[in-house]
Scaffold this active site. Structure first.
Site, PDB file in Angstrom:
ATOM      1  N   PRO A  21      -7.251  -8.072  -4.592  1.00 53.95           N
ATOM      2  CA  PRO A  21      -7.673  -9.058  -3.726  1.00 53.95           C
ATOM      3  C   PRO A  21      -9.384  -8.612  -4.010  1.00 53.95           C
ATOM      4  O   PRO A  21     -10.014  -7.441  -4.032  1.00 53.95           O
ATOM      5  CB  PRO A  21      -7.425  -8.208  -2.444  1.00 53.95           C
ATOM      6  CG  PRO A  21      -7.160  -6.958  -2.892  1.00 53.95           C
ATOM      7  CD  PRO A  21      -6.511  -6.842  -4.177  1.00 53.95           C
ATOM      8  N   MET A  22     -10.167  -9.794  -3.915  1.00 55.33           N
ATOM      9  CA  MET A  22     -11.778  -9.837  -3.797  1.00 55.33           C
ATOM     10  C   MET A  22     -11.998 -10.907  -3.133  1.00 55.33           C
ATOM     11  O   MET A  22     -12.079 -12.066  -3.074  1.00 55.33           O
ATOM     12  CB  MET A  22     -12.094 -10.157  -5.365  1.00 55.33           C
ATOM     13  CG  MET A  22     -11.840  -8.711  -6.225  1.00 55.33           C
ATOM     14  SD  MET A  22     -12.275  -9.000  -7.783  1.00 55.33           S
ATOM     15  CE  MET A  22     -11.229 -10.192  -8.723  1.00 55.33           C
ATOM     16  N   GLN A  75      -3.689  -9.027   2.711  1.00 49.42           N
ATOM     17  CA  GLN A  75      -4.371  -8.029   2.687  1.00 49.42           C
ATOM     18  C   GLN A  75      -4.975  -7.776   4.383  1.00 49.42           C
ATOM     19  O   GLN A  75      -5.655  -8.746   4.375  1.00 49.42           O
ATOM     20  CB  GLN A  75      -5.180  -7.526   1.841  1.00 49.42           C
ATOM     21  CG  GLN A  75      -5.827  -6.205   2.190  1.00 49.42           C
ATOM     22  CD  GLN A  75      -6.985  -5.816   1.156  1.00 49.42           C
ATOM     23  OE1 GLN A  75      -7.966  -6.454   1.290  1.00 49.42           O
ATOM     24  NE2 GLN A  75      -6.481  -4.668   0.331  1.00 49.42           N
ATOM     25  N   CYS A 105     -12.174  -0.370   1.354  1.00 45.75           N
ATOM     26  CA  CYS A 105     -13.361  -1.240   1.236  1.00 45.75           C
ATOM     27  C   CYS A 105     -14.631  -0.434   1.375  1.00 45.75           C
ATOM     28  O   CYS A 105     -14.445   0.224   2.413  1.00 45.75           O
ATOM     29  CB  CYS A 105     -13.359  -2.448   1.848  1.00 45.75           C
ATOM     30  SG  CYS A 105     -14.917  -3.323   2.153  1.00 45.75           S
ATOM     31  N   ASN A 205      -5.846   0.957 -10.355  1.00 51.04           N
ATOM     32  CA  ASN A 205      -6.789  -0.132 -10.472  1.00 51.04           C
ATOM     33  C   ASN A 205      -8.310   0.390 -10.859  1.00 51.04           C
ATOM     34  O   ASN A 205      -8.575   1.498 -10.236  1.00 51.04           O
ATOM     35  CB  ASN A 205      -6.933  -0.792  -8.954  1.00 51.04           C
ATOM     36  CG  ASN A 205      -8.309  -1.657  -8.808  1.00 51.04           C
ATOM     37  OD1 ASN A 205      -8.885  -1.413  -7.991  1.00 51.04           O
ATOM     38  ND2 ASN A 205      -8.407  -2.692  -9.608  1.00 51.04           N
ATOM     39  N   ASP A 207     -11.761  -1.167 -13.453  1.00 51.56           N
ATOM     40  CA  ASP A 207     -12.356  -1.530 -14.607  1.00 51.56           C
ATOM     41  C   ASP A 207     -11.553  -1.699 -15.782  1.00 51.56           C
ATOM     42  O   ASP A 207     -11.872  -1.547 -17.112  1.00 51.56           O
ATOM     43  CB  ASP A 207     -13.255  -0.081 -15.158  1.00 51.56           C
ATOM     44  CG  ASP A 207     -14.463   0.223 -14.284  1.00 51.56           C
ATOM     45  OD1 ASP A 207     -14.861  -0.779 -13.483  1.00 51.56           O
ATOM     46  OD2 ASP A 207     -15.132   1.204 -14.643  1.00 51.56           O
ATOM     47  N   ARG A 230     -12.535  -7.380 -11.302  1.00 52.62           N
ATOM     48  CA  ARG A 230     -13.366  -8.200 -11.755  1.00 52.62           C
ATOM     49  C   ARG A 230     -13.198  -8.610 -13.261  1.00 52.62           C
ATOM     50  O   ARG A 230     -13.715  -9.720 -13.797  1.00 52.62           O
ATOM     51  CB  ARG A 230     -14.592  -7.176 -11.816  1.00 52.62           C
ATOM     52  CG  ARG A 230     -15.353  -7.211 -10.353  1.00 52.62           C
ATOM     53  CD  ARG A 230     -16.380  -5.884 -10.299  1.00 52.62           C
ATOM     54  NE  ARG A 230     -15.515  -4.644 -10.667  1.00 52.62           N
ATOM     55  CZ  ARG A 230     -16.289  -3.493 -10.570  1.00 52.62           C
ATOM     56  NH1 ARG A 230     -17.428  -3.394 -10.340  1.00 52.62           N
ATOM     57  NH2 ARG A 230     -15.476  -2.390 -10.896  1.00 52.62           N
TER      58      ARG A 230
HETATM   59  C1  FMN Z   1     -16.549  -9.257  -4.682  1.00 49.99           C
HETATM   60  C2  FMN Z   1     -15.503  -8.137  -4.691  1.00 49.99           C
HETATM   61  C3  FMN Z   1     -14.709  -8.449  -3.461  1.00 49.99           C
HETATM   62  C4  FMN Z   1     -13.696  -7.396  -3.200  1.00 49.99           C
HETATM   63  N1  FMN Z   1     -12.885  -7.762  -2.174  1.00 49.99           N
HETATM   64  C5  FMN Z   1     -11.836  -6.743  -1.773  1.00 49.99           C
HETATM   65  C6  FMN Z   1     -10.859  -7.001  -0.720  1.00 49.99           C
HETATM   66  O1  FMN Z   1     -11.010  -8.232  -0.192  1.00 49.99           O
HETATM   67  N2  FMN Z   1     -10.076  -6.214  -0.494  1.00 49.99           N
HETATM   68  C7  FMN Z   1      -9.856  -5.108  -1.404  1.00 49.99           C
HETATM   69  O2  FMN Z   1      -8.957  -4.317  -1.261  1.00 49.99           O
HETATM   70  N3  FMN Z   1     -10.954  -4.705  -2.637  1.00 49.99           N
HETATM   71  C8  FMN Z   1     -11.532  -5.708  -2.586  1.00 49.99           C
HETATM   72  N4  FMN Z   1     -12.419  -5.253  -3.653  1.00 49.99           N
HETATM   73  C9  FMN Z   1     -12.287  -4.456  -4.568  1.00 49.99           C
HETATM   74  C10 FMN Z   1     -11.229  -4.988  -5.756  1.00 49.99           C
HETATM   75  O3  FMN Z   1     -10.122  -5.276  -5.265  1.00 49.99           O
HETATM   76  C11 FMN Z   1     -10.898  -4.009  -6.890  1.00 49.99           C
HETATM   77  O4  FMN Z   1     -10.521  -2.585  -6.206  1.00 49.99           O
HETATM   78  C12 FMN Z   1     -12.434  -3.068  -7.381  1.00 49.99           C
HETATM   79  O5  FMN Z   1     -13.137  -4.186  -7.898  1.00 49.99           O
HETATM   80  C13 FMN Z   1     -12.186  -2.449  -8.862  1.00 49.99           C
HETATM   81  O6  FMN Z   1     -11.222  -2.902  -9.762  1.00 49.99           O
HETATM   82  P1  FMN Z   1     -11.924  -3.694 -10.764  1.00 49.99           P
HETATM   83  O7  FMN Z   1     -12.847  -2.827 -11.707  1.00 49.99           O
HETATM   84  O8  FMN Z   1     -10.883  -4.109 -11.653  1.00 49.99           O
HETATM   85  O9  FMN Z   1     -12.635  -4.712 -10.213  1.00 49.99           O
HETATM   86  C14 FMN Z   1     -13.512  -6.401  -4.043  1.00 49.99           C
HETATM   87  C15 FMN Z   1     -14.296  -6.097  -5.238  1.00 49.99           C
HETATM   88  C16 FMN Z   1     -15.287  -7.190  -5.538  1.00 49.99           C
HETATM   89  C17 FMN Z   1     -16.062  -6.898  -6.630  1.00 49.99           C
END
Ligand code: FMN
Length: 328
Positions: A21-22, A75, A105, A205, A207, A230
């Site tokens: 979720p982002m 979520q 978060c 989860n 990187d 990301r």
């Molecule tokens: C722009 C952005 C928004 C995010 N929003 C959420 C969110 O709404 N809920 C959540 O649990 N994590 C959120 N995250 C965290 C991501 O779900 C994830 O845990 C984190 O980016 C690490 O994983 P990655 O390195 O694959 O990006 C967000 C991350 C980013 C960069």
């Protein structure tokens, strides 16, 4: 690869390749694109439990999804168990496949209100929230956590069992402390420890920017499933590469990039009014325009996109630049 996946909606989350979720990025159109590329499950952007219980229009809009996105989890974030109780009851009738609780978060505004990763320092509140969700729904309840608040305050070894006892059916772990925010290397050993301590499946989860990063995260943590954030933005093909096991499948042809952006635009235009559409599209577009010669100048144009014609010009230029890049 991923032969352990069976045709079972929740298992597609716990043992699959999940789009993280982002907020602000993983809207319905992008989630749909990722599902088509091979993501086995998706999760909505975080939605305020309190907003849902007071029927906020903004929060309700975040619940919108297309059947093609399923399996999908919603979520929720917040701090009051009562809000989660009402929100869980409400979303239970909306065809979601599971309900995820945000305990990760790191954003100041969220943490200062006692929500997100602040819950990692307030286990009584977190357990009450998991209990509140479990009591209101027959859907699986899941929790997304970090590895702790800071290196001095890691999550308790007993946390996975405590959450499972309250009804959590799976735990997603972003391998960073809250104090890391989004920087520094993901701490795989800490994820692995949580996997070992958890009676329920853990989704790792952090990187996964390439197929090999993702495979390494799964191998080194022993997690049941993998969640990608990301690394999928502007590159939903990462799921295709992971599914086939061929890294080259994660590198799309120029015409594939352009056709996916058109598709995303089309789906976005089905639920975003024209007055907002190009503003929202900008962010998505910029995700695709990076990492090749000429990207900086094209990004300058993309921030000004204001019509279908602008988009068409930008995408023609994008395709040309990507073709040139492939031939040099
Ligand atoms: C722009 C952005 C928004 C995010 N929003 C959420 C969110 O709404 N809920 C959540 O649990 N994590 C959120 N995250 C965290 C991501 O779900 C994830 O845990 C984190 O980016 C690490 O994983 P990655 O390195 O694959 O990006 C967000 C991350 C980013 C960069």
């Amino acid at each position: 690869m991923f032969a352990f996946m069976e045709n079972n909606a929740f298992r597609e989350y716990t043992h699959g390749l999940v789009l993280a979720p982002m907020a602000g990025s993983t809207d319905s159109a992008f989630r749909r694109i990722c599902r088509r590329m091979g993501a086995t499950a998706v999760v909505t952007e975080m939605v305020a439990a309190a907003g849902l219980s007071r029927k906020s229009v903004k929060s309700h809009k975040l619940l919108r999804f297309h059947p093609e996105e399923k399996p999908i989890g919603v979520q929720l974030f917040g701090k009051r168990p009562g809000d989660f109780e009402r929100a869980a009851e409400l979303v239970s009738g909306m065809d979601f496949d599971f309900i995820d609780i945000n305990a990760g978060c790191p954003v100041k505004k969220v943490v200062n209100s006692g929500s997100g990763s602040a819950l990692l320092r307030n286990i009584p509140a977190l357990t009450a929230i998991v209990r509140a969700v479990s009591s209101q729904t027959s859907l699986p309840g899941t929790v997304k956590i970090r590895i702790g608040w800071s290196p001095a305050e890691p999550v308790l070894d007993s946390l996975p069992a405590i959450l499972a006892d309250e009804g959590a059916a799976a735990i997603a772990v972003h391998g960073r402390y809250r104090s890391d925010m989004f920087a520094g290397e993901v701490r795989k050993r800490e994820i692995e420890k949580i996997v070992r301590n958890s009676p329920v499946p853990v989704i790792a989860n952090g990187d996964s920017r390439s197929v090999s990063d993702a495979l390494d995260l799964i191998d080194s943590t022993g997690a049941a499933g993998l969640m990608i954030g990301r690394g999928s933005l502007g590159n939903p093909w990462i799921f295709r590469g992971l599914l086939s096991g061929k890294p080259e499948d994660a590198s799309p042809l120029p015409e594939e990039v352009v056709s996916v952006i058109w598709q995303q635009y089309k789906w976005m235009s089905e639920y975003i009014p024209e007055s907002h559409l190009y503003h929202v599209l900008r962010g998505q577009l910029l995700n695709y325009i990076r990492g090749f010669r000429g990207a900086a100048a094209l990004r300058g144009k993309a921030v000004g996109v204001d019509s279908r014609e602008d988009l068409s010009d930008i995408l023609s230029e994008l395709e040309e630049l990507l073709k040139t890049e492939r031939h040099t």
